[in-house]
Write an enzyme that holds these catalytic residues in place. Structure first.
Site: not given
Length: 494
Positions: A39-41, A56, A118, A346, A470
């Protein structure tokens, strides 16, 4: 190999730690495969860090403020003040908690975490460049690779995200002061969600859309309540226009929009009236604002990988084409999530990630989109799953349809949110649930029941005869099924 590189090996290389990549890595680890996740971030990808979760969080926060300020009919009188800096700080804490959890889960499942960018060297080798001066790079040999590099916001000509007043969705979610006025380019789900967020903060919002309605791809009956609510919030719309350029003014910026090619500009306003603000519908529009948000869609991140070196092909939009097992045209390379094409969701990416890991481990897994839900977190929410009535007819069914309005729901009325409805679609032969469309309160939660029904092959009778508590919103799903059977109690039967 670069001199000084360290070379290591792994069974499964996963590139990208978003919802598709980290789920693939964890599942592969559970299946006793040696996994390396690059992962680069930040762990969690765009979804957790700059998209789904932060948006959200702000939607929820601004809903709280807006509802408190408009609850006089409930006997509540309030004038809440919004501290956007504090709100963003709370949002960032939520994001940090979730991304930290992803990292812990990966480590707990034996996933090797590697920070860097990568690029493929050949069919079984990748080079990972580490960020920062003097950090160097290393070479990794792999048996299988899963590409999960996600997507990024699309830039449009003359609107560079590097220019201070031009925002992408990531930048908009990190503002620390409320803009007085905002032009939103694009009335898709990102544009509409954020338009509502800022309108509830008190920002004057104008939305430019090249097509003739909001949320392209959704039926008018679903989008109508959203448009009406947006009108009530004071959001103005200019349909049939594209953003052409912007320039600075003494008070901010001026966005120039031109009629879209082949589109009749109707200049729809906040009250939904037709007619353009200009004397000639073919004239450009000039919209003054403090800043502009460009939200015209997202594009795959596939151009940073040197896919040619591994032999993986993309389509003309840059998406990596895959089969029902998430496999690319190269047998040992898989692609999952946004980079593998629409729908860019996602949860769709997470499902594909699990399938890819299981296929690599020799499991008989395959992707099934039949019960894939889609949600728009507008006000009110929209959620769909399976087939619409038109889809069912095109597929050769003679469908039966049931609908229940939230205005007939006791629970919806007690929340003050009764706009919208639940529609269910079933095959006439046997009454198997084929799909549903919901617009209204908690649509994102309610759609799961119908998704499960579609996945399990449940019938209208199964849903209608299941006792629902209910008063709840979920009763509306039951009532819609009963309506399709012609025996609804709390609404007129078709």
């Amino acid at each position: 190999m670069v001199v000084g590189d360290v070379t290591t090996g792994t069974d499964v290389l996963v590139v990208g730690a978003g919802p598709a990549g980290y789920v693939a890595a964890i599942r592969a680890g559970q299946l006793d495969l040696d996994v390396t996740l690059v992962e680069k971030d930040a762990y969690g990808g765009a979804c957790l860090n700059h998209g789904c979760i932060p948006s959200k969080a702000l939607i929820t926060a601004t809903d709280v403020a807006h509802e408190a300020a408009h609850a006089e009919e409930m006997g509540i009188h309030a004038d809440p003040a919004i501290d956007l800096s504090g709100m963003v700080g709370w949002k960032d804490e939520v994001v940090s908690q979730l991304t930290g959890g992803v990292e812990k889960l990966c480590k707990a499942n034996g996933v090797n975490l590697l920070s860097g960018t990568a690029t493929f060297v050949d069919e079984h080798t990748v080079r990972v460049s580490h960020g920062g001066e003097g950090q160097g790079s290393e070479t990794l040999e792999f048996e299988h690779a899963i590409v999960a590099t996600g997507s990024r916001p699309i830039e449009i000509p003359n609107f560079d995200f590097g220019d201070e007043p031009v925002l992408d969705s990531r930048q908009a979610l990190s503002l620390t002061s409320v803009p007085d006025s905002l032009v939103v380019v694009g009335a898709g789900y990102i544009g509409m969600e954020l338009a509502s967020v800022f309108a509830k903060m008190g920002t004057d919002v104008t939305v430019i859309e090249m097509l003739e309605s909001i949320l392209p791809g959704y039926d008018d009956d679903l989008t109508r309540p959203v448009k009406q609510r947006a009108n009530a919030l004071g959001i103005e719309f200019q349909f049939g226009y594209t953003a052409a350029e912007w320039h600075e003014t003494d008070d901010g910026i001026r966005v120039v929009a031109e009629p879209a090619d082949g589109a009749a500009a109707d200049g729809g306003t906040a009250t939904g009236d037709a007619g353009s603000d200009s004397d000639d519908a073919d004239d450009p529009l000039e919209l003054d604002a403090e800043t502009v948000l460009v939200a015209v869609g997202r594009e795959p991140v596939s151009d940073t990988l040197d896919l040619e070196a591994v032999g993986v092909e993309t389509d003309d939009r840059g998406f990596i084409e895959t089969d029902s097992r998430a496999r690319t045209n190269v047998d040992h390379v898989f692609a999952v999530g946004d980079v593998a094409g629409e729908p860019m969701l996602a949860h769709k990416g997470s499902m594909e990630g699990q399938v890819a890991a299981e296929v690599i481990a020799g499991e008989p897994a395959a992707i099934d989109y039949q019960a894939m839900p889609a949600v728009v977190f507008t006000d009110p929410e929209i959620a769909t799953v399976g087939l619409t009535e038109a889809d069912a007819e095109d597929a050769g069914f003679d469908p039966v349809v049931g609908q229940f309005p939230f205005r007939a729901s006791g629970r919806a009325l007690t929340t003050g949110e009764s706009d919208g409805f639940v529609t269910v679609v079933a095959a006439e032969d046997g009454g198997y649930l084929l799909g549903a469309s919901i617009v209204g309160p908690e649509a994102s939660e309610l759609i799961a029941e119908v998704g499960l029904a579609v996945e399990l092959g449940a019938t209208l009778e199964d849903v209608a005869s299941t006792v629902h508590a209910h008063p709840t919103l979920s009763e509306s799903v039951m009532e819609a099924a009963e309506n399709a059977l012609g025996r609804a109690i709390h609404t007129l039967n078709r």
